[in-house]
Design a protein around this motif. Structure first.
Motif, mmCIF file in Angstrom:
data_model
loop_
_atom_site.group_PDB
_atom_site.id
_atom_site.type_symbol
_atom_site.label_atom_id
_atom_site.label_comp_id
_atom_site.label_asym_id
_atom_site.label_seq_id
_atom_site.Cartn_x
_atom_site.Cartn_y
_atom_site.Cartn_z
ATOM 1 N N ILE A 117 0.873 -1.170 0.000
ATOM 2 C CA ILE A 117 0.000 0.000 0.000
ATOM 3 C C ILE A 117 0.908 1.217 0.000
ATOM 4 C CG2 ILE A 117 -1.802 1.250 1.230
ATOM 5 C CD1 ILE A 117 -2.669 -1.517 2.353
ATOM 6 N N ILE A 118 0.827 1.999 -1.081
ATOM 7 C CA ILE A 118 1.771 3.092 -1.280
ATOM 8 C C ILE A 118 1.045 4.370 -1.697
ATOM 9 C CG2 ILE A 118 3.615 1.487 -1.895
ATOM 10 C CD1 ILE A 118 3.203 2.297 -4.835
ATOM 11 N N ARG A 119 1.791 5.453 -1.748
ATOM 12 C CA ARG A 119 1.263 6.745 -2.197
ATOM 13 C C ARG A 119 0.937 6.676 -3.696
ATOM 14 N NH1 ARG A 119 2.555 11.129 1.003
ATOM 15 N NH2 ARG A 119 3.831 10.642 2.816
ATOM 16 N N PRO A 120 -0.181 7.262 -4.108
ATOM 17 C CA PRO A 120 -0.545 7.234 -5.536
ATOM 18 C C PRO A 120 0.528 7.824 -6.448
ATOM 19 C CG PRO A 120 -2.404 7.991 -4.225
ATOM 20 C CD PRO A 120 -1.218 7.891 -3.290
ATOM 21 N N GLU A 121 1.220 8.842 -5.983
ATOM 22 C CA GLU A 121 2.218 9.498 -6.838
ATOM 23 C C GLU A 121 3.487 8.659 -7.016
ATOM 24 O OE1 GLU A 121 2.710 11.372 -2.679
ATOM 25 O OE2 GLU A 121 1.030 10.730 -3.943
ATOM 26 N N HIS A 175 10.085 -8.114 -13.084
ATOM 27 C CA HIS A 175 8.842 -8.505 -12.398
ATOM 28 C C HIS A 175 7.691 -7.715 -13.020
ATOM 29 C CE1 HIS A 175 11.175 -10.693 -9.453
ATOM 30 N NE2 HIS A 175 11.967 -9.639 -9.388
ATOM 31 N N HIS A 176 7.040 -8.329 -14.023
ATOM 32 C CA HIS A 176 6.046 -7.610 -14.807
ATOM 33 C C HIS A 176 4.610 -7.815 -14.316
ATOM 34 C CE1 HIS A 176 9.153 -6.478 -17.616
ATOM 35 N NE2 HIS A 176 9.571 -7.728 -17.584
ATOM 36 N N GLY A 177 4.353 -8.838 -13.546
ATOM 37 C CA GLY A 177 2.994 -9.113 -13.099
ATOM 38 C C GLY A 177 2.632 -8.314 -11.868
ATOM 39 N N VAL A 178 1.683 -7.410 -12.027
ATOM 40 C CA VAL A 178 1.233 -6.596 -10.894
ATOM 41 C C VAL A 178 -0.244 -6.275 -11.073
ATOM 42 C CG1 VAL A 178 1.959 -4.419 -11.950
ATOM 43 C CG2 VAL A 178 1.704 -4.545 -9.482
ATOM 44 N N THR A 179 -0.982 -6.298 -9.985
ATOM 45 C CA THR A 179 -2.382 -5.878 -9.976
ATOM 46 C C THR A 179 -2.455 -4.617 -9.142
ATOM 47 O OG1 THR A 179 -3.127 -8.164 -10.136
ATOM 48 C CG2 THR A 179 -4.734 -6.548 -9.357
ATOM 49 N N VAL A 180 -3.220 -3.632 -9.624
ATOM 50 C CA VAL A 180 -3.283 -2.325 -8.977
ATOM 51 C C VAL A 180 -4.724 -2.010 -8.573
ATOM 52 C CG1 VAL A 180 -2.837 0.137 -9.282
ATOM 53 C CG2 VAL A 180 -1.346 -1.542 -10.391
ATOM 54 N N TYR A 181 -4.892 -1.617 -7.319
ATOM 55 C CA TYR A 181 -6.190 -1.189 -6.789
ATOM 56 C C TYR A 181 -6.061 0.214 -6.222
ATOM 57 C CZ TYR A 181 -7.637 -6.124 -6.536
ATOM 58 O OH TYR A 181 -7.952 -7.432 -6.822
ATOM 59 N N GLU A 182 -7.051 1.045 -6.471
ATOM 60 C CA GLU A 182 -7.137 2.328 -5.769
ATOM 61 C C GLU A 182 -7.888 2.061 -4.477
ATOM 62 O OE1 GLU A 182 -8.761 5.448 -8.172
ATOM 63 O OE2 GLU A 182 -7.300 5.103 -9.771
ATOM 64 N N MET A 186 -2.924 0.055 -3.800
ATOM 65 C CA MET A 186 -2.420 -1.235 -3.360
ATOM 66 C C MET A 186 -1.943 -2.012 -4.583
ATOM 67 S SD MET A 186 -3.978 -4.292 -0.979
ATOM 68 C CE MET A 186 -5.501 -4.421 -1.853
ATOM 69 N N LEU A 187 -0.698 -2.450 -4.521
ATOM 70 C CA LEU A 187 -0.119 -3.289 -5.561
ATOM 71 C C LEU A 187 -0.075 -4.713 -5.032
ATOM 72 C CD1 LEU A 187 3.013 -1.136 -6.478
ATOM 73 C CD2 LEU A 187 0.736 -1.043 -7.493
ATOM 74 N N ILE A 188 -0.481 -5.657 -5.860
ATOM 75 C CA ILE A 188 -0.365 -7.068 -5.501
ATOM 76 C C ILE A 188 0.591 -7.703 -6.490
ATOM 77 C CG2 ILE A 188 -1.561 -9.274 -5.266
ATOM 78 C CD1 ILE A 188 -4.040 -7.719 -4.450
ATOM 79 N N ILE A 189 1.615 -8.342 -5.950
ATOM 80 C CA ILE A 189 2.651 -8.984 -6.752
ATOM 81 C C ILE A 189 2.882 -10.373 -6.168
ATOM 82 C CG2 ILE A 189 5.042 -8.826 -7.560
ATOM 83 C CD1 ILE A 189 4.200 -5.731 -6.137
ATOM 84 N N VAL A 190 2.904 -11.381 -7.019
ATOM 85 C CA VAL A 190 3.197 -12.747 -6.578
ATOM 86 C C VAL A 190 4.587 -13.098 -7.089
ATOM 87 C CG1 VAL A 190 2.505 -15.169 -6.710
ATOM 88 C CG2 VAL A 190 0.765 -13.371 -6.567
ATOM 89 N N VAL A 191 5.429 -13.593 -6.181
ATOM 90 C CA VAL A 191 6.826 -13.884 -6.531
ATOM 91 C C VAL A 191 7.236 -15.255 -6.010
ATOM 92 C CG1 VAL A 191 7.495 -11.448 -6.535
ATOM 93 C CG2 VAL A 191 7.756 -12.780 -4.446
#
Length: 111
Positions: A7-11, A25-32, A58-63
């Motif tokens: 969970i990070i700053r939008p900017e 690491h190209h797979g990412v899902t992004v939620y506001e 919120m970024l979701i990354i599976v590694v």
């Protein structure tokens, strides 16, 4: 395998996604999302009451397990502004991941 929820700053989103991509690491899902921790400077009306919420992403990354430390450090370095409200990173264990198109699972489904 691990699921990273950052969970990070939008900017900071574009910088973090670019850094992840550069590192492969190209797979990412992004939620506001919206929420608060210790800081509560933005008021947003929620139902009958008023909650002090701040916009976040919120970024979701599976590694793979072996990539976890590198990806977490990369997110922390890229998202950090040294001010309150930079966010949080949560890490969870995943037992299975499936690619719908091919039926591949676990590490093969991540690539």
């Amino acid at each position: 395998m691990k699921k990273i929820e950052a969970i990070i700053r939008p900017e900071r989103v574009n910088s973090v996604i670019a850094a992840l991509g550069t590192a492969g690491h190209h797979g990412v899902t992004v939620y506001e999302v919206a929420g608060h921790g210790k800081q509560r400077s933005h008021a947003e009306r929620q139902g009958d009451g008023e909650a002090q919420l701040r916009p976040k992403v919120m970024l979701i990354i599976v590694v793979k397990d072996s990539d976890l430390d590198h990806v977490v450090k990369l997110i922390m370095q890229t998202a950090k502004t040294d001010t309150m409200g930079d966010g949080r990173i949560f890490v969870s264990e995943l037992t299975d991941v499936f690619r719908i198109r091919t039926g591949e699972h676990n590490d093969k489904a991540l690539g």
